[in-house]
Design an enzyme around this catalytic site. Structure first.
Site, PDB file in Angstrom:
ATOM      1  N   CYS A  54      -3.734  -2.115   5.915  1.00 15.23           N
ATOM      2  CA  CYS A  54      -2.407  -2.480   5.415  1.00 15.23           C
ATOM      3  C   CYS A  54      -2.529  -3.057   4.010  1.00 15.23           C
ATOM      4  O   CYS A  54      -3.198  -4.075   3.812  1.00 15.23           O
ATOM      5  CB  CYS A  54      -1.762  -3.501   6.357  1.00 15.23           C
ATOM      6  SG  CYS A  54      -0.173  -4.135   5.780  1.00 15.23           S
ATOM      7  N   GLU A 125       9.387   4.613  10.231  1.00 14.48           N
ATOM      8  CA  GLU A 125       9.296   3.944  11.531  1.00 14.48           C
ATOM      9  C   GLU A 125      10.345   4.461  12.512  1.00 14.48           C
ATOM     10  O   GLU A 125      10.100   4.538  13.712  1.00 14.48           O
ATOM     11  CB  GLU A 125       9.462   2.430  11.356  1.00 14.48           C
ATOM     12  CG  GLU A 125       8.229   1.723  10.831  1.00 14.48           C
ATOM     13  CD  GLU A 125       7.207   1.446  11.912  1.00 14.48           C
ATOM     14  OE1 GLU A 125       7.500   1.714  13.101  1.00 14.48           O
ATOM     15  OE2 GLU A 125       6.107   0.973  11.578  1.00 14.48           O
ATOM     16  N   CYS A 156       1.304   2.018   0.624  1.00 15.80           N
ATOM     17  CA  CYS A 156       1.649   1.537   1.968  1.00 15.80           C
ATOM     18  C   CYS A 156       1.138   2.589   2.935  1.00 15.80           C
ATOM     19  O   CYS A 156       1.357   3.794   2.727  1.00 15.80           O
ATOM     20  CB  CYS A 156       3.155   1.367   2.117  1.00 15.80           C
ATOM     21  SG  CYS A 156       3.681   1.031   3.827  1.00 15.80           S
ATOM     22  N   THR A 157       0.467   2.180   3.998  1.00 15.37           N
ATOM     23  CA  THR A 157      -0.166   3.165   4.877  1.00 15.37           C
ATOM     24  C   THR A 157       0.814   3.914   5.766  1.00 15.37           C
ATOM     25  O   THR A 157       0.402   4.785   6.526  1.00 15.37           O
ATOM     26  CB  THR A 157      -1.271   2.508   5.731  1.00 15.37           C
ATOM     27  OG1 THR A 157      -0.841   1.211   6.163  1.00 15.37           O
ATOM     28  CG2 THR A 157      -2.545   2.350   4.926  1.00 15.37           C
TER      29      THR A 157
END
Length: 236
Positions: A54, A125, A156-157
């Site tokens: 992260c 998400e 950002c992963t």
């Protein structure tokens, strides 16, 4: 799971602190404390090496001078391709506000242009439609194209999950996945595993069922189990 794909090790313990996510809108001090909890948890589970996947978590550790140095690597510990003069970084609000990419790449003589894109984290998400993802990505990438960057770093992963959409709107600019760059770097440090059965234990702090459904959605071709726990159950 780039390391597993590269056969660096054969057994992985993966912690997703779903109960305290998202991190990108929290204060740096809170993110630092969460990250330290996660690092301690993984070492207690017997990990030989801990890797922060992260950007936001590692940024909080680095700018707080709290990053463990022994047997610890993070997504910011990457080597960029040679010849880059100007890069665009797309990341969470917290990562951008930390200024860690300015410091890390600026020290190497690379000009950095940053943009926060918390909206994309939420969209990924929630499995937003491709049309919505494309709108967010195209709007995020346009300023980088206008500035003439040599590469765009997905800071950002979550973002590499839609790397193909970034490449669609990048106008030919190279799109860099730090997870891939880190895996390539660690391949030179750690021996390749000869075990054909890579195993992963996923620990989550809430919503194990939802997490399992996400793994199926992304077609993870590894042997794995998912276990849920709460921080209140973890003894110091």
């Amino acid at each position: 799971m780039r390391l597993a794909e590269h056969r660096i090790g054969s057994e992985y313990v993966y912690l997703a602190d779903t109960a305290r996510a998202p991190f990108g809108t929290k204060k740096i001090e809170e993110i630092r404390d969460i990250a330290l909890d996660c690092v301690k948890f993984l070492f207690k589970k017997g990990a030989d090496v801990v890797i922060s996947a992260c950007n936001t978590a590692q940024a909080a550790l680095m700018i707080s001078n709290a990053q463990p140095w022994k047997n610890f690597f993070g997504i910011l510990d990457i080597d960029l391709p040679a010849g880059l003069k100007k890069v665009g970084v797309l990341a969470t609000v917290a990562t951008v506000n930390s200024g860690i990419y300015y410091k890390k790449l600026g020290d190497a003589g690379v000009e950095v242009i940053q943009r926060p894109c918390q909206e994309l984290v939420t969209a990924i998400e929630s499995f937003a439609p491709d049309t919505e993802i494309e709108r967010i990505v195209s709007e995020a990438v346009f300023p980088f194209r206008k500035e003439g960057v040599d590469a765009i770093i997905l800071g950002c992963t979550h973002f590499p999950l839609v790397k193909h959409i970034f490449e669609k709107f990048s106008g030919g600019i190279s799109v860099l996945d730090p997870a891939e760059l880190l895996a390539e770097k660690l391949k030179k440090i750690f021996p390749e595993s000869t075990d054909n059965d890579v195993r992963v234990t996923f620990y989550v702090t809430s919503d194990a069922k939802i997490f399992s459904e996400k793994l199926k959605r992304y077609s993870l071709h590894l042997l794995y189990t998912v276990e849920e726990f709460s921080w209140g159950e973890v003894k110091e």
